[in-house]
Design a protein around this motif. Structure first.
Motif, PDB file in Angstrom:
ATOM      1  N   LEU A 138       0.822  -1.204   0.000  1.00 32.63           N
ATOM      2  CA  LEU A 138       0.000   0.000   0.000  1.00 32.63           C
ATOM      3  C   LEU A 138       0.863   1.264   0.000  1.00 32.63           C
ATOM      4  CD1 LEU A 138      -2.717  -0.898   2.686  1.00 32.63           C
ATOM      5  CD2 LEU A 138      -2.845  -1.215   0.203  1.00 32.63           C
ATOM      6  N   SER A 139       0.452   2.247  -0.794  1.00 28.56           N
ATOM      7  CA  SER A 139       1.036   3.581  -0.676  1.00 28.56           C
ATOM      8  C   SER A 139       0.394   4.260   0.530  1.00 28.56           C
ATOM      9  CB  SER A 139       0.758   4.400  -1.939  1.00 28.56           C
ATOM     10  OG  SER A 139      -0.630   4.689  -2.036  1.00 28.56           O
ATOM     11  N   ILE A 140       0.919   5.419   0.933  1.00 30.81           N
ATOM     12  CA  ILE A 140       0.331   6.098   2.081  1.00 30.81           C
ATOM     13  C   ILE A 140      -1.110   6.526   1.790  1.00 30.81           C
ATOM     14  CG2 ILE A 140       2.524   6.878   3.047  1.00 30.81           C
ATOM     15  CD1 ILE A 140       2.031   9.595   1.800  1.00 30.81           C
ATOM     16  N   HIS A 141      -1.411   6.854   0.551  1.00 32.56           N
ATOM     17  CA  HIS A 141      -2.774   7.243   0.203  1.00 32.56           C
ATOM     18  C   HIS A 141      -3.701   6.031   0.221  1.00 32.56           C
ATOM     19  CE1 HIS A 141      -1.394  11.222  -0.739  1.00 32.56           C
ATOM     20  NE2 HIS A 141      -0.527  10.757  -1.626  1.00 32.56           N
ATOM     21  N   GLN A 142      -3.216   4.892  -0.244  1.00 31.51           N
ATOM     22  CA  GLN A 142      -4.021   3.674  -0.196  1.00 31.51           C
ATOM     23  C   GLN A 142      -4.262   3.236   1.241  1.00 31.51           C
ATOM     24  OE1 GLN A 142      -1.405   1.355  -2.686  1.00 31.51           O
ATOM     25  NE2 GLN A 142      -2.744   1.536  -4.475  1.00 31.51           N
ATOM     26  N   LEU A 143      -3.262   3.436   2.107  1.00 32.22           N
ATOM     27  CA  LEU A 143      -3.446   3.115   3.517  1.00 32.22           C
ATOM     28  C   LEU A 143      -4.528   4.003   4.126  1.00 32.22           C
ATOM     29  CD1 LEU A 143      -2.814   1.824   6.217  1.00 32.22           C
ATOM     30  CD2 LEU A 143      -0.829   3.338   6.432  1.00 32.22           C
ATOM     31  N   SER A 144      -4.499   5.283   3.824  1.00 33.93           N
ATOM     32  CA  SER A 144      -5.528   6.187   4.334  1.00 33.93           C
ATOM     33  C   SER A 144      -6.919   5.748   3.894  1.00 33.93           C
ATOM     34  CB  SER A 144      -5.265   7.619   3.861  1.00 33.93           C
ATOM     35  OG  SER A 144      -4.122   8.153   4.481  1.00 33.93           O
ATOM     36  N   THR A 145      -7.037   5.367   2.630  1.00 36.33           N
ATOM     37  CA  THR A 145      -8.321   4.906   2.122  1.00 36.33           C
ATOM     38  C   THR A 145      -8.792   3.670   2.879  1.00 36.33           C
ATOM     39  OG1 THR A 145      -7.888   5.808  -0.080  1.00 36.33           O
ATOM     40  CG2 THR A 145      -9.547   4.068   0.084  1.00 36.33           C
ATOM     41  N   LYS A 146      -7.873   2.739   3.122  1.00 37.33           N
ATOM     42  CA  LYS A 146      -8.217   1.543   3.891  1.00 37.33           C
ATOM     43  C   LYS A 146      -8.703   1.904   5.298  1.00 37.33           C
ATOM     44  CE  LYS A 146      -6.963  -2.121   1.307  1.00 37.33           C
ATOM     45  NZ  LYS A 146      -7.825  -3.309   1.051  1.00 37.33           N
ATOM     46  N   LEU A 147      -8.038   2.879   5.912  1.00 35.85           N
ATOM     47  CA  LEU A 147      -8.412   3.292   7.266  1.00 35.85           C
ATOM     48  C   LEU A 147      -9.792   3.929   7.280  1.00 35.85           C
ATOM     49  CD1 LEU A 147      -4.973   4.737   8.377  1.00 35.85           C
ATOM     50  CD2 LEU A 147      -6.097   2.731   9.351  1.00 35.85           C
ATOM     51  N   TYR A 148     -10.063   4.796   6.306  1.00 37.41           N
ATOM     52  CA  TYR A 148     -11.386   5.405   6.229  1.00 37.41           C
ATOM     53  C   TYR A 148     -12.458   4.334   6.041  1.00 37.41           C
ATOM     54  CZ  TYR A 148     -10.264  10.380   6.260  1.00 37.41           C
ATOM     55  OH  TYR A 148      -9.892  11.638   6.647  1.00 37.41           O
TER      56      TYR A 148
END
Length: 309
Positions: A162-172
């Motif tokens: 995961l990129s940092i943006h993909q990680l954020s999306t997963k968290l949301y």
């Protein structure tokens, strides 16, 4: 007659609407970025907190002035379990939170050993459990230490690919759900005569609508007043514009949510920012709220009462 026991039973606990999220997992798996994302969602975040200090912090926030004064009802703590003692402390904390009736969730971030090694090598820092040994030794020790905690976690995210943006999306998605509803929207009206805003993602121009300024009975009112709103919204083109703009915004919201953009600003302008832009902002906000979006509204020029020319 109501007994003291009944009163105690029926009285809501201060912890009833309090939530605790424990962010933990492998060092190098993205705990710091997860903390930033969670803070953006409205959580009060405490980083690198020894587990035993979480108990007095929660007690303070759920009993009396500390919590009621600041309105904090969601606490996220980044827990770095570096030793067996820390792990034992965390177990005691979780038991205490259960006794309080606090809703507690554990977010566990993981990554493969190969990825963790590459990340540590890229930042040129030792692993906290390395103790002068090989990097892989520290990673394996931590993985063994956290095995039971990972099994207990409510949410486990592998960040290896995961990129940092993909990680954020997963968290949301894990904490708030997915799709446009994870995007917070702010709409504000403005007057072009006072300058075009620089901080807007969308800028709409509604100067094509008839100007209430030229109607004597409406001149001293604003778009927040019903006579002005009715005049603007019943004008030719107003409904068609809102229909089209609403659909365009919804398409963008879906894409923003996927691209880890969760805060969007929409500016709607007329000449002076008193009448047309204010009414259209409120109308667009109502439409977007009907789709379940969180929308706030403000009027940049409403304090200016020099006319909507």
């Amino acid at each position: 007659m109501v007994s003291e026991d009944d009163r105690i039973t029926n009285t809501p606990s201060p912890a009833d609407d309090f939530e605790v999220l424990l962010i933990t997992g492998m060092s190098g798996a993205g705990r710091s970025h997860a903390a930033d994302s969670v803070e953006d969602m409205g959580w009060y975040v405490v980083d690198n907190l020894p587990p035993k200090l979480l108990i007095p912090l929660v007690d303070m926030m759920t009993q009396g002035g500390g919590r009621s004064g600041n309105g904090v009802h969601k606490l996220a703590a980044v827990i770095d379990v570096r030793s067996r003692e820390y792990f034992d402390d965390l177990s005691a904390v979780l038991s205490h939170l259960d006794d309080l009736g606090v809703r507690t969730r554990i977010l566990f971030l993981d990554a493969s050993n190969d990825v963790l090694i590459k990340r540590y090598e890229s930042v040129r820092r030792p692993h906290p459990l390395q103790h002068g040994n090989r990097l892989i030794d520290g990673i394996q020790e931590e993985r063994t230490l956290l095995m039971n905690l990972k099994e207990r976690a409510d949410v486990v995210i592998d960040t290896s690919a995961l990129s940092i943006h993909q990680l954020s999306t997963k968290l949301y998605e894990a904490l708030l759900g997915c799709g446009p509803k994870t995007v917070a929207v702010h709409i504000f009206s403005f007057g072009f005569k006072y300058g075009v805003p620089l901080d807007a993602d969308f800028v709409a121009d509604v100067r094509f609508l008839p100007n209430p300024f030229w109607v004597p009975s409406l001149r001293e009112l604003t778009g927040q007043d019903k006579p002005v709103a009715d005049y603007v919204l019943s004008s030719e083109g107003a409904t068609a514009f809102l229909d089209a703009y609403e659909q365009a915004i919804l398409v963008a919201m879906k894409g923003y949510a996927q691209e880890d953009k969760h805060f969007v600003t929409i500016a709607i302008g007329c000449t002076g920012g008193q009448h047309r832009s204010v009414a259209m902002s409120e109308a667009l906000a109502a439409r977007l709220r009907a789709h379940g979006l969180a929308v706030s509204v403000s009027a940049r020029e409403l304090q200016r009462r020099h006319g909507d020319r």
